[in-house]
Design a protein around this motif. Structure first.
Motif, short mmCIF file in Angstrom:
data_model
loop_
_atom_site.label_atom_id
_atom_site.label_comp_id
_atom_site.label_asym_id
_atom_site.label_seq_id
_atom_site.Cartn_x
_atom_site.Cartn_y
_atom_site.Cartn_z
N VAL A 175 61.25 62.32 63.50
CA VAL A 175 60.22 61.41 64.02
C VAL A 175 59.22 61.07 62.91
N MET A 176 58.81 62.08 62.16
CA MET A 176 57.84 61.85 61.08
C MET A 176 58.43 60.95 59.99
N LEU A 177 59.68 61.16 59.66
CA LEU A 177 60.33 60.37 58.61
C LEU A 177 60.54 58.94 59.06
N SER A 178 60.84 58.74 60.32
CA SER A 178 61.15 57.39 60.80
C SER A 178 59.90 56.58 61.14
N GLY A 179 58.76 57.24 61.31
CA GLY A 179 57.54 56.55 61.74
C GLY A 179 57.18 55.34 60.89
N ILE A 180 57.23 55.49 59.59
CA ILE A 180 56.84 54.39 58.71
C ILE A 180 57.78 53.19 58.86
N PHE A 181 59.06 53.46 59.14
CA PHE A 181 60.02 52.37 59.28
C PHE A 181 59.83 51.63 60.61
N VAL A 182 59.51 52.36 61.65
CA VAL A 182 59.29 51.74 62.95
C VAL A 182 58.03 50.86 62.90
N VAL A 183 56.95 51.42 62.39
CA VAL A 183 55.67 50.69 62.35
C VAL A 183 55.75 49.50 61.40
N SER A 184 56.24 49.72 60.19
CA SER A 184 56.30 48.59 59.25
C SER A 184 57.37 47.58 59.67
N ASN A 234 65.60 42.42 57.66
CA ASN A 234 65.38 43.75 57.10
C ASN A 234 64.40 44.54 57.97
N SER A 235 63.38 43.88 58.46
CA SER A 235 62.40 44.53 59.32
C SER A 235 63.01 44.96 60.64
N ALA A 236 63.85 44.11 61.21
CA ALA A 236 64.51 44.45 62.48
C ALA A 236 65.45 45.64 62.30
N VAL A 237 66.17 45.65 61.19
CA VAL A 237 67.07 46.76 60.90
C VAL A 237 66.27 48.05 60.72
N GLN A 238 65.16 47.97 60.00
CA GLN A 238 64.32 49.16 59.80
C GLN A 238 63.76 49.66 61.13
N PHE A 239 63.34 48.76 61.97
CA PHE A 239 62.81 49.15 63.28
C PHE A 239 63.89 49.84 64.11
N ALA A 240 65.05 49.20 64.23
CA ALA A 240 66.13 49.74 65.07
C ALA A 240 66.64 51.08 64.51
N ALA A 241 66.91 51.13 63.21
CA ALA A 241 67.40 52.37 62.61
C ALA A 241 66.33 53.46 62.67
N GLY A 242 65.07 53.07 62.54
CA GLY A 242 63.98 54.04 62.66
C GLY A 242 63.93 54.65 64.04
N LYS A 296 56.63 57.24 46.14
CA LYS A 296 56.62 57.57 47.57
C LYS A 296 57.90 57.11 48.24
N ASN A 297 58.32 55.89 47.92
CA ASN A 297 59.57 55.38 48.48
C ASN A 297 60.77 56.17 47.97
N LEU A 298 60.70 56.61 46.73
CA LEU A 298 61.76 57.45 46.19
C LEU A 298 61.84 58.77 46.97
N GLY A 299 60.68 59.33 47.31
CA GLY A 299 60.64 60.54 48.14
C GLY A 299 61.20 60.29 49.53
N LEU A 300 60.85 59.14 50.13
CA LEU A 300 61.41 58.78 51.43
C LEU A 300 62.93 58.63 51.33
N PHE A 301 63.39 58.04 50.24
CA PHE A 301 64.82 57.88 50.02
C PHE A 301 65.52 59.24 49.99
N GLY A 302 64.90 60.19 49.28
CA GLY A 302 65.45 61.55 49.23
C GLY A 302 65.47 62.20 50.60
N GLY A 303 64.41 62.03 51.37
CA GLY A 303 64.36 62.57 52.73
C GLY A 303 65.42 61.95 53.62
N LEU A 304 65.66 60.67 53.45
CA LEU A 304 66.70 59.99 54.23
C LEU A 304 68.09 60.48 53.85
#
Length: 181
Positions: free
Chosen positions: A10-19, A63-71, A119-127
């Motif tokens: 949930v914490m990892l996906s939050g930024i993708f859902v909101v953005s 891209n935004s729709a994909v991020q929202f749905a995948a998030g 930060k995005n590189l860290g998110l990439f690693g978490g993903l």
């Protein structure tokens, strides 16, 4: 461990859902930044699927729709491994287009973009970790190897049994021929 995994997803996906929602509703603020990347990608899209739109605003929205749905999928734990891979894939062009710190002459802008890039590189690693997480269950590779090993053992056992039964049948036949009768 399940609550920790659920909370982390949930914490990892939050930024993708909101953005994802924000950028889908207002793509115009990202169009100038995304233009260099979409100009390179548009011919590829046209070659593969000519019926798809290739304008920058539509691609930012997609891209935004994909991020929202995948998030959402990642947050809910449904198809979380593929969702994490999809999010990692959407993060690459966003990071390259949105935070090219190597192009900044202003030290403040360079530092800011470098921080967001990292930060995005860290998110990439978490993903990537989320995509590899099997939640303590055996992964597909292990299961396939285990199944193959099990099948080999079954075949070997069947061959041994068939040989043994053939020997017994041959012995019985030769014994039956020797008996007076």
């Amino acid at each position: 461990m399940k609550p920790v995994r659920s909370l982390a997803r949930v914490m990892l996906s939050g930024i993708f859902v909101v953005s994802g929602v924000r950028n889908f509703q207002h793509p115009e603020r990202l169009v100038p930044t995304a233009q260099p990347i979409t100009d390179r990608v548009a011919p590829l899209i046209s070659n593969v699927a000519p019926q798809l739109p290739t304008d920058t605003t539509t691609l930012v929205r997609a891209n935004s729709a994909v991020q929202f749905a995948a998030g959402l999928l990642l947050a809910t734990g449904r198809f979380s491994r593929p969702a994490a891979l999809v999010l990692a894939g959407t993060l690459v062009p966003v990071t390259i287009a949105g935070h090219p710190f190597w192009k900044n002459d202003d030290p403040m802008a360079r530092t800011n973009n470098q921080i967001h890039f990292l930060k995005n590189l860290g998110l990439f690693g978490g993903l990537l970790l989320a995509a590899a997480d099997t939640e303590g269950k055996p992964g597909l590779r292990w299961r396939a190897g285990h199944r193959i090993g099990h099948s080999r053992r079954s075949v070997t056992r069947a061959v041994r049994t068939a040989r043994r039964e053939a020997r017994i049948a041959a012995l019985s036949a030769s014994t039956a021929r020797r008996l007076p009768g």
